[in-house]
Design an enzyme around this catalytic site. Structure first.
Site, mmCIF file in Angstrom:
data_model
loop_
_atom_site.group_PDB
_atom_site.id
_atom_site.type_symbol
_atom_site.label_atom_id
_atom_site.label_comp_id
_atom_site.label_asym_id
_atom_site.label_seq_id
_atom_site.Cartn_x
_atom_site.Cartn_y
_atom_site.Cartn_z
ATOM 1 N N LYS A 240 0.872 -1.177 0.000
ATOM 2 C CA LYS A 240 0.000 0.000 0.000
ATOM 3 C C LYS A 240 0.907 1.223 0.000
ATOM 4 O O LYS A 240 1.719 1.405 0.907
ATOM 5 C CB LYS A 240 -0.893 0.011 1.242
ATOM 6 C CG LYS A 240 -1.768 1.259 1.322
ATOM 7 C CD LYS A 240 -2.552 1.323 2.616
ATOM 8 C CE LYS A 240 -2.987 2.746 2.898
ATOM 9 N NZ LYS A 240 -3.495 2.917 4.255
ATOM 10 N N ALA B 152 -9.526 5.257 5.360
ATOM 11 C CA ALA B 152 -9.285 6.394 6.252
ATOM 12 C C ALA B 152 -10.513 7.280 6.454
ATOM 13 O O ALA B 152 -11.208 7.629 5.506
ATOM 14 C CB ALA B 152 -8.132 7.254 5.781
ATOM 15 N N GLY B 153 -10.723 7.628 7.706
ATOM 16 C CA GLY B 153 -11.752 8.597 8.056
ATOM 17 C C GLY B 153 -13.081 7.995 8.458
ATOM 18 O O GLY B 153 -13.931 8.678 9.018
#
Lengths: 265, 370
Positions: free
Chosen positions: A102, A189-190
């Site tokens: 990643k 993410a988030g």
């Protein structure tokens, strides 16, 4: 008849994934809890920051806590340039972490937003070397297109800044990527709640990656399970085809296209 | 246009009357700041006001939440390694003061390797190298040679030494140094002058600019701080936070961290000019976290164990263990140190405490790529 689950399975690189939940490992209170949490979430892919991997440590090597039945995806956290990301990918390979990587290139330490340009450069180089590359990006169509052209195995846009738990703030942009990019879109993410993960899946995301939301939950084990259920529910909803939701605005009392039929008569 | 230097940036606060500002802060002001997502520098100053201490529990809760969101339940471990204590400076509060009659040491490369071996056995993969400021005994070349030795034992090396020129910081990066710590000690220039009567460190501006030179040179981590006790702490806390904010904004690719050291007794026998109570330190740390949610916050063994165990839960991200503040202390034991430490626990004991408090100790957080 083909098993429906098999028919719907997600393929990335050479791997067919057993689920659509990816889990990050950087924020848990004890690495030894990881196997249980990963299994509770039925995660198919687990990402580990190579910067934290300590192979010389007998007690504190995080890799020892990643179950064998999941795909290990080392990430290049800490890289500020494409060059550093490439270097970290090489280290990961040398450590025997497989060929998934990643790409995380971040040169903003205030919000931890990714650097799309450097990410693209690193992706181009690592795909050529034979890595299965999953780049983490700010959701932006042209970057995603170039990443796809460069051979990225998937594209990972964020829902909101890392660790913010703010939910799907980038919804419009992520939807455009889902609609326009042919490789899997994995929302990373988030995401703070299972319902937000479900929403991503309903929109057609291929998978979601969570870390903070599980690691900082009152009961991480239960929360991993909740995310697993939400991802499956969202995916099933996507496959079922969500009901038509009319946008705002009144419909005219007489049909606008009625004249066409009159002419036919 | 961004300011050219922190010195220039800081000038906008020249007319700021801290006492007058604090007098006007109300409970409502504090409550309003605490519900904001992102707070301004002046909001930060409000959180440093005496009246904000009435809201310390709310500040601590928010600080804990912000820290866990950004850093998770993890805590970096580190230890300092003093390799030389000869010093050309005359800092009135420091045990290494040139005039102090202590047994000075300057470790040879073999001795450094021996120290490194002992520290590496604790499992730590990063090391913080410290020296006094001596052109004769610890020049830049000596420090960089030591870095070369240490890289055989550690994945990441940081330095806490005297101010380098930008060219020397570039050389440090090339030698494999990842981070630097530079305490301004005291942001008030007039008081700084009285505390640093001689030696190269007497140059306030050159020291103030050192973290920025390090950012420009490409260091990955830059850690700033004021030594609490040398001046009224609220003013120092404000200028430290603003310094970190200035650097973080201007050098986005550098991880900026802040330390909050309180003065400890040392052989210089200097009495702190201003007493910083436990409640003040908690206020400072929690205010910093709310102001700079992504900044690393480092805590040293200047604090006693009980205090440290509480502080890891409300904002700290990096904590030391197995500490000695004497050159060669990891081999020969601890005498003639820079100051008296308050927490003698080993790295293993710190890890044990962290696990008990629900934190994953992090022994390795970076691997030098050079």
């Amino acid at each position: 008849m083909i098993n429906k689950l098999e028919a719907d399975s997600l393929k990335i690189g050479k791997e067919t994934l057993k689920s659509r939940l990816f889990i990050g490992t950087g924020k848990f209170s004890n690495n030894k809890k990881m196997p249980e949490i990963i299994h509770a979430g039925n995660a198919s892919v687990v990402t580990v920051a190579l910067r934290r991997v300590d192979q010389k440590s007998t007690e504190e090597n995080i890799l020892d806590n990643i179950p064998k039945d999941v795909i290990l995806m080392p990430n290049t956290s800490g890289a500020r340039t494409a060059k550093e990301a490439i270097r970290i990918a090489h280290l990961a390979k040398a450590m025997g972490c497989g060929d998934w990587i990643k790409i995380e290139v971040i040169s903003d330490n205030r919000y931890l937003l990714p650097d799309n340009q450097e990410t693209l450069l690193a992706t181009e180089a690592l795909v050529k070397e034979g890595f299965t590359v999953l780049p983490y990006i700010s959701p932006e169509l042209m970057t995603a297109k170039r990443l796809e052209d460069a051979g990225a195995a998937a594209v990972m846009p964020f829902a909101a800044p890392i660790g913010s738990n703010r939910g799907l703030r980038t919804k419009e942009l992520v939807q455009i990527l889902i609609d326009e990019i042919d490789v899997p879109i994995i929302v990373d993410a988030g995401i703070g709640r299972p319902s937000e993960a479900a929403e991503c899946m309903e929109m057609g995301a291929a998978a979601v990656l969570v870390n903070t939301a599980v690691a900082t939950a009152g009961n991480p084990l239960k929360m991993a399970e909740a995310f697993s259920l939400a991802v499956a529910a969202g995916r099933t909803a996507f496959l079922a085809g969500t009901g038509r939701v009319l946008s705002a605005g009144a419909s005219a009392s007489s049909p606008l296209t009625g004249f066409l039929r009159k002419e036919e008569a | 246009m961004p300011a050219k230097s922190y010195l220039e940036e800081k000038q906008q606060y020249n007319g700021l009357d801290f006492a007058d500002f604090f007098k006007k802060v109300t409970d409502d002001d504090i409550l309003r700041v605490l519900v904001k997502d992102k707070i301004t520098r002046m909001d930060f100053l409000k959180l440093l006001s005496p009246i904000a201490q009435k809201h310390l529990e709310e500040m601590a809760q928010r600080s804990r939440r912000d820290t866990i969101r950004n850093f998770g339940y993890t805590m970096q471990l580190f230890t300092p390694m003093y390799i030389a204590d000869y010093c050309d400076n005359f800092c009135v509060y420091c045990g290494f003061n040139h005039n102090n009659n202590i047994n000075r040491r300057c470790l040879t490369m073999d001795e450094i390797a021996k120290e490194a071996e002992n520290i590496a056995q604790t499992g730590l993969k990063n090391i913080l190298v410290l020296t006094g400021e001596s052109i004769k005994y610890s020049p830049v070349d000596y420090i960089l040679e030591a870095v070369k030795v240490l890289r055989k034992y550690f994945d990441s090396v940081s330095i806490e030494v005297y101010s380098f020129s930008q060219e020397d910081y570039v050389r440090a990066v090339e030698a494999g140094v990842d981070g630097m710590t530079m305490f301004q000690e005291c942001y008030n220039k007039d008081i700084y002058r009285t505390l640093h009567p001689g030696g190269p460190k007497a140059n306030y501006e050159y020291r103030l600019d050192a973290p920025e030179r390090a950012c420009k040179a490409g260091l990955r981590n830059v850690n700033v701080g004021a030594l609490l006790g040398l001046n009224e702490w609220r003013e120092e806390a404000f200028f430290t936070g603003v310094h970190a904010d200035y650097l973080q904004h201007k050098y986005k690719d550098v991880e900026i961290a802040v330390s909050t050291p309180r003065m400890r007794p040392c052989s210089a026998g200097y009495a702190p000019r201003s007493i910083v109570e436990d409640i003040d330190l908690v206020q400072y740390i929690t205010a910093l976290r709310i102001f700079l949610p992504r900044a690393g916050l480092t805590l040293s063994t200047r604090e006693r164990p009980q205090m440290r165990d509480h502080l890891v839960k409300m904002g700290i991200t990096k904590i030391s263990g197995g500490v000695t503040v004497a050159a060669g202390g990891h081999t020969k034991g601890d005498d003639d140190g820079q100051f008296e430490i308050s927490d003698p626990r080993s790295v293993a004991q710190m890890a044990q405490m962290l696990y008990a408090e629900g934190y994953q100790p992090v022994y390795k957080d970076w691997q030098t790529l050079i």
